[in-house]
Enzyme design. Structure first.
Site, PDB file in Angstrom:
ATOM      1  N   TYR A 142      38.215  -9.300  24.335  1.00  0.00           N
ATOM      2  CA  TYR A 142      38.031 -10.756  24.320  1.00  0.00           C
ATOM      3  C   TYR A 142      38.898 -11.338  23.211  1.00  0.00           C
ATOM      4  O   TYR A 142      38.961 -10.806  22.107  1.00  0.00           O
ATOM      5  CB  TYR A 142      36.562 -11.102  24.053  1.00  0.00           C
ATOM      6  CG  TYR A 142      36.297 -12.592  23.947  1.00  0.00           C
ATOM      7  CD1 TYR A 142      36.406 -13.424  25.060  1.00  0.00           C
ATOM      8  CD2 TYR A 142      35.934 -13.166  22.726  1.00  0.00           C
ATOM      9  CE1 TYR A 142      36.153 -14.790  24.961  1.00  0.00           C
ATOM     10  CE2 TYR A 142      35.676 -14.529  22.626  1.00  0.00           C
ATOM     11  CZ  TYR A 142      35.788 -15.340  23.747  1.00  0.00           C
ATOM     12  OH  TYR A 142      35.535 -16.688  23.648  1.00  0.00           O
ATOM     13  N   ASP A 237      44.082  -8.162  17.319  1.00  0.00           N
ATOM     14  CA  ASP A 237      43.079  -9.215  17.188  1.00  0.00           C
ATOM     15  C   ASP A 237      41.902  -8.618  16.427  1.00  0.00           C
ATOM     16  O   ASP A 237      41.075  -7.901  16.991  1.00  0.00           O
ATOM     17  CB  ASP A 237      42.668  -9.729  18.571  1.00  0.00           C
ATOM     18  CG  ASP A 237      41.666 -10.876  18.471  1.00  0.00           C
ATOM     19  OD1 ASP A 237      41.195 -11.167  17.345  1.00  0.00           O
ATOM     20  OD2 ASP A 237      41.342 -11.466  19.517  1.00  0.00           O
ATOM     21  N   LYS A 265      35.656 -15.077  12.071  1.00  0.00           N
ATOM     22  CA  LYS A 265      34.331 -14.573  11.710  1.00  0.00           C
ATOM     23  C   LYS A 265      34.175 -14.325  10.197  1.00  0.00           C
ATOM     24  O   LYS A 265      34.025 -15.288   9.471  1.00  0.00           O
ATOM     25  CB  LYS A 265      33.976 -13.360  12.576  1.00  0.00           C
ATOM     26  CG  LYS A 265      34.008 -13.772  14.070  1.00  0.00           C
ATOM     27  CD  LYS A 265      33.344 -12.844  15.050  1.00  0.00           C
ATOM     28  CE  LYS A 265      33.225 -13.528  16.402  1.00  0.00           C
ATOM     29  NZ  LYS A 265      34.165 -13.075  17.412  1.00  0.00           N
TER      30      LYS A 265
HETATM   31  C1  LIG Z   1      35.040 -14.018  18.316  1.00  0.00           C
HETATM   32  C2  LIG Z   1      36.389 -13.547  18.730  1.00  0.00           C
HETATM   33  C3  LIG Z   1      37.413 -14.440  19.102  1.00  0.00           C
HETATM   34  C4  LIG Z   1      37.172 -15.923  19.211  1.00  0.00           C
HETATM   35  O1  LIG Z   1      36.846 -16.479  17.974  1.00  0.00           O
HETATM   36  P1  LIG Z   1      36.092 -17.908  17.961  1.00  0.00           P
HETATM   37  O2  LIG Z   1      35.955 -18.202  16.505  1.00  0.00           O
HETATM   38  O3  LIG Z   1      34.812 -17.713  18.674  1.00  0.00           O
HETATM   39  O4  LIG Z   1      36.994 -18.861  18.644  1.00  0.00           O
HETATM   40  C5  LIG Z   1      38.653 -13.923  19.395  1.00  0.00           C
HETATM   41  N1  LIG Z   1      38.913 -12.620  19.327  1.00  0.00           N
HETATM   42  C6  LIG Z   1      37.968 -11.729  18.980  1.00  0.00           C
HETATM   43  C7  LIG Z   1      38.316 -10.282  18.885  1.00  0.00           C
HETATM   44  C8  LIG Z   1      36.678 -12.166  18.678  1.00  0.00           C
HETATM   45  O5  LIG Z   1      35.738 -11.261  18.352  1.00  0.00           O
END
Ligand SMILES: *Cc1c(COP(=O)(O)O)cnc(C)c1O
Length: 422
Positions: A142, A237, A265
């Site tokens: 994701y 990511d 996060k």
């Molecule tokens: C949570 C997450 C996102 C999206 O971040 P948001 O702050 O919710 O927009 C993108 N990539 C990864 C790996 C994530 O865990």
């Protein structure tokens, strides 16, 4: 009607599904969302005053727990100075200096407001740097709600992709190539099929948004080699794994240097912060010095910068050790309870653990999205409801991982044990 369902009914009149992010909606579950009034340490309280041991932890940012006293103090002081200028300020500079000294694999970083924004910019930057347009993404990773990342494997010919959300243009979907995790031959074949068209591979080096799909070191190394050989960039990511599996995330843990890293996060400690980082040669392509545009009214918001720095300062090697110890103890308690509860009702459930993350799934060796059992949701629902009734709060979806923190300490473990076996 309880006050919780009553508030959910009111919310549903005013916001689609009653929520501001779909995963909060308790979809497929019997109970309705809890309205959380406050948090402290590893616990949260709903508006009826019922408390829960929290394993959602805002989906990751709160690695120190709720309302860490040091972070709270610094935020209070920051609040008294003002909270947005749209101008240069010293707080983001302090956070940059702190971070870049500790992340030797990147030279520069830019702050944005969310993980999604970080990914969106990273993809644009990769395309701007390489002059190519296609991106390889893996099924089960994701990357936020960016148009080009809301893509799933197509139902037609192998290698075709289609949007997983309405509203994503067909042309956008065509520039994203979807592959299964774990197969380097497939990645090589994809580069052969799309010669000189692939700008980047984006990957969660520790996929933790669709179960916890732990990858081999050799696989991640393979992605590094293949991208290098093909003039494409490798984007890690690390929105979840960054500052969680180690301070420097999976880049530090694996020793693999990605071309661009995205954070979110934990970097904001529970305030809205995202970031992208890379070597100077790549970052130089961003506006105002380069021709890849990116901007933000509230980017590097001073309150968020202070919250981030106050949080990250606590993340020493000792604290990572402690958080992992907490997690192991908690996983052991859950294990024992799963085996024993109600004559073994949940005994087929396994727990996958990595650093301070855990995931419950009824199958061994799940490392690809396509290996996740189809009945995950229906197996998860009774487990979730049983725990919720005991005052134990998991993320309300079986595909989400559990998050432990520094605050999930010995006292909380004792309390968890009492609640589980009561
Ligand atoms: C949570 C997450 C996102 C999206 O971040 P948001 O702050 O919710 O927009 C993108 N990539 C990864 C790996 C994530 O865990």
């Amino acid at each position: 009607m309880t006050t919780q369902t009553e508030m959910f009914e009111r919310s549903k009149q005013l916001v689609p599904g009653g929520v501001h992010s779909p995963v909060r909606s308790f979809k497929g579950l019997e109970s309705t969302p809890r309205f959380i009034a406050r948090g402290d340490g590893a616990k949260i309280w709903d508006t009826d005053g019922k408390d829960y041991i929290d394993f959602c932890m805002s989906f990751g940012p709160l690695i120190l727990g709720h309302r860490n006293p040091g972070v709270e103090q610094e935020l209070k002081e920051a609040l008294e100075r003002g909270w947005s200028y749209g101008a240069c300020e010293p707080y983001s500079l302090q956070l940059l200096e702190f971070l870049l000294e500790r992340l030797p694999f990147v030279d520069q970083m830019r702050f944005v407001n969310s993980g999604t924004e970080a990914v969106m910019t990273a993809l644009r930057l990769a395309r701007g740097v390489t002059g190519k347009s296609k991106i390889i993404k893996f099924n089960g990773c994701y990357h936020g709600h960016v148009d080009s990342m809301l893509i799933k494997a197509g139902s037609g010919l192998a290698g075709t992709a289609e949007a997983s959300s309405a509203g994503v243009p067909k042309g956008t979907a065509e520039d994203t190539l979807i592959l299964e995790l774990g197969d380097l031959e497939e990645v090589k074949a994809c580069f052969n099929d799309h010669k000189d068209q692939i700008a980047a591979i984006i990957v969660e080096p520790l996929p933790a948004n669709n179960g916890l799909l732990i990858q081999e070191q050799s696989y991640l190394e393979g992605l590094r080699e293949i991208t290098k050989a093909n003039g494409a960039l490798l984007i890690f990511d690390e929105v979840i794994s960054g500052f969680r599996v180690a301070f420097g995330g999976m880049a530090e843990k694996t020793g693999i240097t990605p071309d661009i890293v995205t954070y979110g996060k934990i970097i904001g400690g529970g305030l809205p912060v995202g970031a992208l980082a890379a070597k100077k040669e790549i970052m130089n392509h961003l506006a105002p010095i380069g021709n890849v545009y990116q901007a933000g009214t509230l980017s590097a918001n001073p309150l968020a910068m202070v919250g981030g720095l106050a949080t990250l300062r606590n993340l020493t090697p000792e604290s990572y050790k402690k958080i992992e110890e907490n997690t192991k103890a908690i996983v052991a308690l859950f294990r024992k309870w799963l085996d024993e509860y109600n004559d073994g009702q949940f005994k087929e459930t396994k727990i996958v653990q990595e650093a301070s993350l855990f995931w419950m799934v009824t199958k061994d060796n799940v490392h690809r999205a396509c290996d996740i059992p189809a009945d995950l949701g229906s197996k998860f629902a009774p487990l979730f409801e049983t725990l919720l009734a005991k005052g134990i709060y998991l993320a309300p979806n079986g595909y989400e991982v559990g998050f432990c923190s520094l605050a999930h300490d010995h006292d909380i473990q004792k309390e968890l044990e009492r609640r589980l076996f009561a």
